[in-house]
Design a protein around this motif. Structure first.
Motif, short mmCIF file in Angstrom:
data_model
loop_
_atom_site.label_atom_id
_atom_site.label_comp_id
_atom_site.label_asym_id
_atom_site.label_seq_id
_atom_site.Cartn_x
_atom_site.Cartn_y
_atom_site.Cartn_z
N GLU A 222 66.36 50.74 16.35
CA GLU A 222 66.49 52.03 17.04
C GLU A 222 66.60 53.21 16.07
OE1 GLU A 222 68.61 49.59 17.00
OE2 GLU A 222 70.69 50.25 16.78
N TYR A 308 62.96 63.29 21.58
CA TYR A 308 62.39 61.96 21.35
C TYR A 308 61.79 61.36 22.63
CZ TYR A 308 64.39 62.38 16.75
OH TYR A 308 64.68 62.83 15.49
N GLU A 310 60.66 59.74 25.85
CA GLU A 310 61.29 58.76 26.75
C GLU A 310 62.58 58.18 26.18
OE1 GLU A 310 59.27 54.80 26.55
OE2 GLU A 310 57.70 55.93 25.48
N PHE A 311 62.75 58.27 24.85
CA PHE A 311 63.93 57.68 24.22
C PHE A 311 65.17 58.56 24.34
CE2 PHE A 311 60.15 56.03 22.16
CZ PHE A 311 60.34 54.66 22.30
N MET A 314 68.91 57.78 25.81
CA MET A 314 69.25 56.35 25.81
C MET A 314 70.44 56.07 24.90
SD MET A 314 65.61 54.41 25.51
CE MET A 314 64.41 54.43 26.84
N CYS A 319 67.99 52.07 23.53
CA CYS A 319 66.97 52.57 22.61
C CYS A 319 66.38 51.42 21.79
CB CYS A 319 67.58 53.63 21.71
SG CYS A 319 66.39 54.38 20.59
N ALA A 322 63.91 49.56 23.91
CA ALA A 322 62.71 50.37 24.17
C ALA A 322 61.83 50.46 22.93
CB ALA A 322 63.12 51.75 24.65
N VAL A 323 62.48 50.58 21.76
CA VAL A 323 61.70 50.70 20.53
C VAL A 323 60.95 49.39 20.26
CG1 VAL A 323 61.91 50.82 17.99
CG2 VAL A 323 63.05 52.52 19.44
N TRP A 326 58.08 49.08 22.55
CA TRP A 326 56.99 49.99 22.15
C TRP A 326 56.18 49.38 21.00
CZ3 TRP A 326 54.66 52.56 18.28
CH2 TRP A 326 53.88 53.68 18.61
#
Ligand SMILES: [Zn+2]
Ligand SMILES: [Zn+2]
Length: 898
Positions: A222, A308, A310-311, A314, A319, A322-323, A326
């Motif tokens: 993250e 940042y 969509e991040f 979080m 995060c 999500a990272v 991605w």
């Protein structure tokens, strides 16, 4: 003379005695010759007594009580700590439950709420300390947020600020996103966690050697949002071609450089290391060296800040997921491996800490650490046990600047003022709202408060009038001893030494006593959440404060940790019992009963000098002189465990079991008065000696006791103190004259003979009235001593005949006891059915032999030894050895009969 009550009940007696002490004003500071000043490590104001406090306070009270009885100038300073983060967390929680937010009501109202909380819950611990019988000067209680104390804190800050020891800077700190404050390195707790190492692909701006991307490995994907560089080791030739190139950081599209730095370990991951200066201390250092931007991607709650996509918004955990997702979707996740690593947690709320770049205040320690090391190395401050010296010096040698600002509202607010009009800034001892430089009215104070340890580092002197009333401090600093827990040697002890040396040019205390950590029975740490903690108040309720204190003192040996013998109900978390404390209570009862017995035999008594009239007197007085020395030195040298066990052994086994027993008979004859005087002399001295360890029961007994020789003045008049706690201490020098090694040896021999007769009676279930024939063989000197004690031995051993000599023969059918270099033979002929006894023993021998043969056969079996678990094999071997011993003993017994 009024009779002492039959029973002593701590739950009713102790509070009554306590009241007497308080009413008498005996707890107040006393003037005297020589100083004994102790400042209590301030518990959190809203805290409750735990086993650590109970141990700590038992030790301190023993030190203070002995000093008081010795006529020293005594001062035991009690106070509590405002405990910034702990109190703020609790008040925050309470307000939240009422639906109130701290931010809505603002700083002033919140601080008011903290004061309300302090007034409501503060003081519980003070009452508990009182109930323990700690003779603290309660009229001079201190609090780290008192007005006087606050002035001292402010002066220290301003002086260090003006002397250049305090500075402000943007640094990486350990940030707790839950408590929203920085905490110091020492307040962080490392925990090993199972994690992963994610290998992420970072595309190169231009291909290098035909390669489109590099791979970086990280435990915290993250933070990649805040990367501003990629580093490689200068010792890694394969990476040389990449140095000076750039990568395009995924997601944020930031172009960041690849550079060399010695911090990088070429063997870690792929050898490419992502650099996040704002979220890692190492990366911060690399960022400084290579002039990289520092990008803070988290806010104070560790939530991703604006910018940042969509991040943003979080948490760290969200995060991270999500990272990774991605990178996976964009085919940039190279691979993942398992990886254990150690993560720092907040000592207060257990949240994972975030290394976070923020503006903080620091104390520069370079000038402070040298003198603080010297103070310990030169012996001005001594640690007990000595091994803790190393903990102190290692910490001091590695000390880095101390982050002292906390983003809290409850605490000492940093006294730095800023002018918004002209940029003036200064640290002031008095508040101001006008700028002294431009006269403007836009002045504001720094929002941060000081680390709680910043104020408590002044504890030994700010509690005693510094800086306004230096006359109060005079003669009481350096303090005598600091008694504390090992886990705050760095946090507190070391800082006290630094600040005291700086401001007073002397150490804060001469001795530091570290008591063992009290663990649960199973060796785990006592904790509220586990419910395995023992509440000292429950022990007091069940067994009395004396028993709890005495037991705790016996545990204060050289050990680092001790397992506390207590059983807790798994469901209710309530104390079921504590066998060792119960034993201590039996000792309290024994002291009461023995004293009561003696005091019932005092008719006709008048105080007077003790006189050695019998070998038992000579032995007892010599033992007493040694007990006086042992207790006095035990407290002086802080060796509480050995001393407490020693005093129990002395009073119970020597005074009660032997001296009182032996002397009883004399109370009936014409030597009655002298016997009474001798007994009261021994009892009074013992009661005084035990007072610092068990103050209540000793005070109550003493109150029932007639005056002894210890209360006589030079003219022989009775001059008795109002209470034991202020009576005179038995000084070792006054007792030296009673030491008599020959008398001790003689009586020891007597005890050996009598004990042999008693043991024989109990082994063969003979009546105490059965007279025995006893033969003793020993060296000439010992025989002479024993002969001098013949009249003592005969009735105690209840002998029909007693033959003693250097070359007497072992009688037939007798059992032999060898102890202290003498052989005692007790004749069994005619007392015991020898043939039946012999048959019984032979049966036992046969059984033991059979079992042993079985064991040996199994152990000779190679298959068994090879296949069985090592513990099982060992168990067999142990049993075989045990059987050998049993056989030897049984064979010797049979031989006794022949
Ligand atoms: Zn926290
Ligand atoms: Zn100004």
């Amino acid at each position: 003379m009024e009779e002492m009550p039959k029973n002593y009940d701590p739950s009713t007696n102790e509070p009554a005695i306590l009241q007497k002490w308080l009413d008498g004003g005996y707890y107040k500071r006393r003037e005297g010759v020589g100083d004994c000043t102790v400042t209590i490590p301030p518990p959190n104001v809203t805290g409750k007594l735990h086993m650590g406090h109970a141990t700590d306070d038992s030790i301190q009270d023993a030190i203070i009580r002995m000093a008081r009885m010795r006529g020293r100038s005594t001062r035991w300073v009690l106070g509590t700590d405002h405990a910034g983060i702990a109190t703020q967390t609790k008040v925050d929680k309470k307000l939240k439950e009422e639906g109130i937010s701290r931010l809505e009501i603002g700083r002033d109202k919140f601080v008011d709420a903290c004061w309300d909380w302090t007034h409501e819950y503060g003081g519980i611990i003070v009452e508990q300390i009182k109930r323990m019988g700690c003779s603290v000067d309660f009229d001079n209680e201190r609090f780290t947020m008192d007005e006087d104390y606050a002035q001292a804190v402010r002066k220290v800050f301003c002086d260090w600020y003006h002397d250049g020891l305090i500075y402000r800077g943007k640094r990486i700190v350990n940030w707790c996103p839950n408590c929203t404050t920085a905490i110091s390195d020492d307040e962080a707790e490392y925990k090993d966690e199972k994690g992963h190492l994610w290998h992420l692909r970072y595309p190169l701006t231009e291909p290098v050697n035909g390669q489109d991307y590099i791979v970086v490995a990280t435990t915290r994907p993250e933070t990649m949002l805040g990367d501003t560089g990629v580093a490689v080791s200068p010792k890694d030739p394969e990476k040389a071609a990449f140095v000076g190139k750039t990568v395009k950081l995924p997601i944020v599209d930031r172009e960041i450089p690849i550079f060399e730095d010695w911090h990088v370990d070429a063997n870690f991951g792929s050898g490419f290391v992502k650099v996040t200066p704002a979220h890692d201390p190492n990366d911060y250092a690399m960022g400084q060296a290579h002039d990289l931007p520092q990008i803070n991607i988290f806010d104070e709650h560790a939530v991703v800040v604006e910018g940042y996509g969509e991040f943003t918004g979080m948490t760290r955990e969200e995060c991270r997921e999500a990272v990774i997702k991605w990178f996976e979707e964009h085919d940039l996740l190279d691979h993942v491996e398992d990886h254990d690593h150690s993560v720092m947690h907040c000592y207060r709320c257990d949240s994972a800490l975030e290394p976070w770049l923020s503006e903080q205040w620091f104390v520069a320690v370079d000038k402070l650490k040298g003198p603080a090391l010297d103070a310990v190395n030169s012996g001005k401050v001594t640690f007990h046990p000595a091994r803790w010296t190393q903990t102190y010096t290692t910490w001091m040698e590695n000390l880095k600047d101390w982050c002292i600002s906390r983003q809290l509202w409850w605490g000492h607010r940093i006294p730095v003022f800023y002018c918004e009009d002209c940029g003036w800034e200064d640290a002031l001892t008095e508040d101001t709202d006008v700028c002294p430089k431009c006269g403007g009215h836009h002045v504001h104070q720094d929002e941060n408060v000081l680390d709680t340890w910043f104020s408590s580092q002044l504890w030994t002197f700010a509690t005693q009038g510094w800086p306004q009333k230096p006359e109060l401090l005079e003669g009481h600093h350096p303090t005598t001893a600091l008694v504390t827990a090992r886990d705050i040697i760095a946090l507190w002890v070391a800082r006290m030494v630094m600040s005291s040396l700086y401001f007073l040019d002397e150490v804060p205390f001469k001795d530091v006593v570290i008591y063992p950590t009290i663990l649960a029975k199973d060796g785990s740490r006592m904790s509220k959440s586990k419910g395995n903690g023992v509440d000292p108040m429950d022990l007091i309720g069940m067994y009395g404060a004396d028993a709890m204190r005495f037991n705790l003192l016996t545990l204060c040996t050289n050990n680092q940790d001790v397992k506390f013998d207590a059983n807790i109900d798994k469901k209710t978390k309530k104390l079921i019992d504590s066998p060792r404390t119960e034993q201590a209570k039996s000792f309290v009862t024994k002291i009461w009963n023995a004293s009561r017995f003696l005091l019932m035999n005092m008719e006709g008594y008048t105080p007077g000098e003790p006189v050695v009239e019998t070998p038992a007197d000579a032995w007892m007085f010599s033992r007493l002189a040694k007990a006086v020395k042992m207790v006095t030195e035990g407290i002086e040298n802080y060796t509480f465990g050995d001393m407490a066990r020693g005093v129990q052994q002395f009073f119970w086994n020597e005074v009660c079991d032997w001296y009182v027993e032996v002397t009883k008979a004399r109370l009936k004859g014409e030597g009655r008065l002298q016997a009474q005087r001798n007994l009261i002399f021994v009892l009074d001295t013992s009661i005084r000696l035990m007072h610092p360890l068990m103050p209540f029961v000793t005070e109550e007994i003493w109150d029932n006791m007639p005056a002894s020789v210890l209360d006589l003045d030079a003219e022989g008049n009775v001059d008795r103190a109002e209470a034991l706690m202020i009576a005179k201490w038995p000084e070792p020098a006054d007792y030296v004259k009673y030491v008599d090694e020959d008398a001790e040896r003689a009586f020891e021999l007597c005890r050996t003979v009598v004990s042999a007769a008693r043991a024989t009676r109990s082994r063969y279930r003979l009546s105490p009235k059965a007279e025995l024939d006893v033969v003793v063989r020993a060296g000439a000197e010992d025989i002479e001593k024993l002969e001098s004690l013949r009249s003592t031995i005969e009735p105690l051993a209840n002998t029909a005949s007693l033959v003693m000599g250097t070359d007497v023969e072992k009688p037939a059918a007798s059992i032999a006891v060898v102890d202290s270099g003498v052989e005692v033979f007790v004749v069994l002929e005619g007392k015991v059915d020898l043939s039946a006894e012999k048959a019984r023993l032979e049966k036992e021998i046969a059984a033991a032999q059979k079992e042993l043969a079985g064991c040996e056969k199994t152990l000779a079996n190679e298959g068994f030894v090879a296949k069985a678990a090592p513990a099982v094999v060992q168990k067999k071997r142990d049993r075989a050895a045990e059987l050998q011993e049993i056989l030897e003993a049984l064979t010797a017994q049979v031989a006794d009969f022949s």
